[in-house]
Design a protein around this motif. Structure first.
Motif, PDB file in Angstrom:
ATOM      1  N   GLY A  16      94.745  10.784  32.379  1.00 36.35           N
ATOM      2  CA  GLY A  16      94.793   9.355  32.686  1.00 36.35           C
ATOM      3  C   GLY A  16      94.694   8.492  31.435  1.00 36.35           C
ATOM      4  N   THR A  17      93.866   8.898  30.499  1.00 36.75           N
ATOM      5  CA  THR A  17      93.753   8.158  29.240  1.00 36.75           C
ATOM      6  C   THR A  17      95.064   8.236  28.475  1.00 36.75           C
ATOM      7  OG1 THR A  17      91.379   8.556  29.116  1.00 36.75           O
ATOM      8  CG2 THR A  17      92.483   7.985  27.053  1.00 36.75           C
ATOM      9  N   SER A  18      95.689   9.412  28.492  1.00 36.36           N
ATOM     10  CA  SER A  18      96.988   9.568  27.827  1.00 36.36           C
ATOM     11  C   SER A  18      98.016   8.636  28.457  1.00 36.36           C
ATOM     12  CB  SER A  18      97.461  11.025  27.918  1.00 36.36           C
ATOM     13  OG  SER A  18      98.735  11.170  27.360  1.00 36.36           O
ATOM     14  N   LYS A  19      98.068   8.614  29.772  1.00 42.35           N
ATOM     15  CA  LYS A  19      99.025   7.751  30.470  1.00 42.35           C
ATOM     16  C   LYS A  19      98.753   6.280  30.174  1.00 42.35           C
ATOM     17  CE  LYS A  19      99.747  10.981  34.279  1.00 42.35           C
ATOM     18  NZ  LYS A  19      99.474  11.276  35.682  1.00 42.35           N
ATOM     19  N   SER A  20      97.487   5.902  30.181  1.00 46.07           N
ATOM     20  CA  SER A  20      97.102   4.521  29.921  1.00 46.07           C
ATOM     21  C   SER A  20      97.472   4.108  28.498  1.00 46.07           C
ATOM     22  CB  SER A  20      95.594   4.376  30.143  1.00 46.07           C
ATOM     23  OG  SER A  20      95.149   3.122  29.744  1.00 46.07           O
ATOM     24  N   GLN A  21      97.200   4.984  27.529  1.00 46.65           N
ATOM     25  CA  GLN A  21      97.516   4.659  26.143  1.00 46.65           C
ATOM     26  C   GLN A  21      99.022   4.578  25.927  1.00 46.65           C
ATOM     27  OE1 GLN A  21      95.366   6.877  23.187  1.00 46.65           O
ATOM     28  NE2 GLN A  21      93.395   6.270  24.028  1.00 46.65           N
TER      29      GLN A  21
END
Length: 189
Positions: free
Chosen positions: A155-160
């Motif tokens: 999720g952090t990867s997608k958000s970034q």
């Protein structure tokens, strides 16, 4: 892999300095541009490149000849850039990763910009965004793979990635606007 590459690799493994120099000269330019995508400054890219090639030379005997030799070198260089990211990311606060403002984006022709202009825009991204953007959009890794490499959640990867794209879209719009203003200014002279 062709005979010349295999011969060069074998000579490098045996410590032949001329072969090592030839291998470096053959691949260093392409790998340098990969390093630039992960850094803000040319000096950082040069450091990553040098560290990466040290690893290449130390690991040459492990290259099994499966797949492209250039691809094998590229993976080492990208992994070296990721290590750089991990070391450097410890120095940044979470405030760098705050939500950016998402806005609509009118389609502009990316061909209007030079490779250097696009690279500069990517380099201006905050470190985390830039690294995820490069790994996903350019290197082709999945969010799960990126999460494992960078020790972050999917999720952090997608958000970034979403935030990186939003920032890039704004920068492209600004660059496009400046380009048009310059062209209009030239037309009135």
């Amino acid at each position: 892999m062709n005979f010349e590459e295999n011969d060069m690799i074998q000579k490098c493994i045996r410590g032949d300095r001329l072969a090592q120099k030839a291998l470096y000269e053959k691949f260093s330019r392409k790998m340098y541009y990969i390093c630039l995508r992960y850094t803000t400054f040319e000096e950082e890219a040069e450091d990553i490149l040098q560290d990466g090639f040290v690893k290449v030379f130390k690991s040459l005997q492990s290259f099994e000849g499966k797949g492209s030799f250039e691809g094998w070198i590229r993976r080492i260089i990208v992994n070296t850039a990721i290590e750089y990211y991990r070391k450097k990311s410890n120095h940044f606060s979470l405030s760098e990763l705050e939500d950016s403002e998402f806005t609509g984006f009118e389609e502009h022709t990316i061909e209007s910009f030079s490779e250097q202009e696009i690279l500069k825009l990517i380099q201006e991204l905050p470190l985390g965004y830039r690294t995820v953007f490069n790994l996903y959009a350019i290197e082709g890794y999945s969010h799960k793979e990126i999460g494992e490499m960078l020790q972050i959640s999917d999720g952090t990867s997608k958000s970034q990635l979403a935030r990186a794209r939003a920032i890039l879209q704004e920068k492209v719009k600004e660059l496009y606007k400046n380009l048009n203003n310059n062209l209009e200014g030239d037309a009135t002279i």
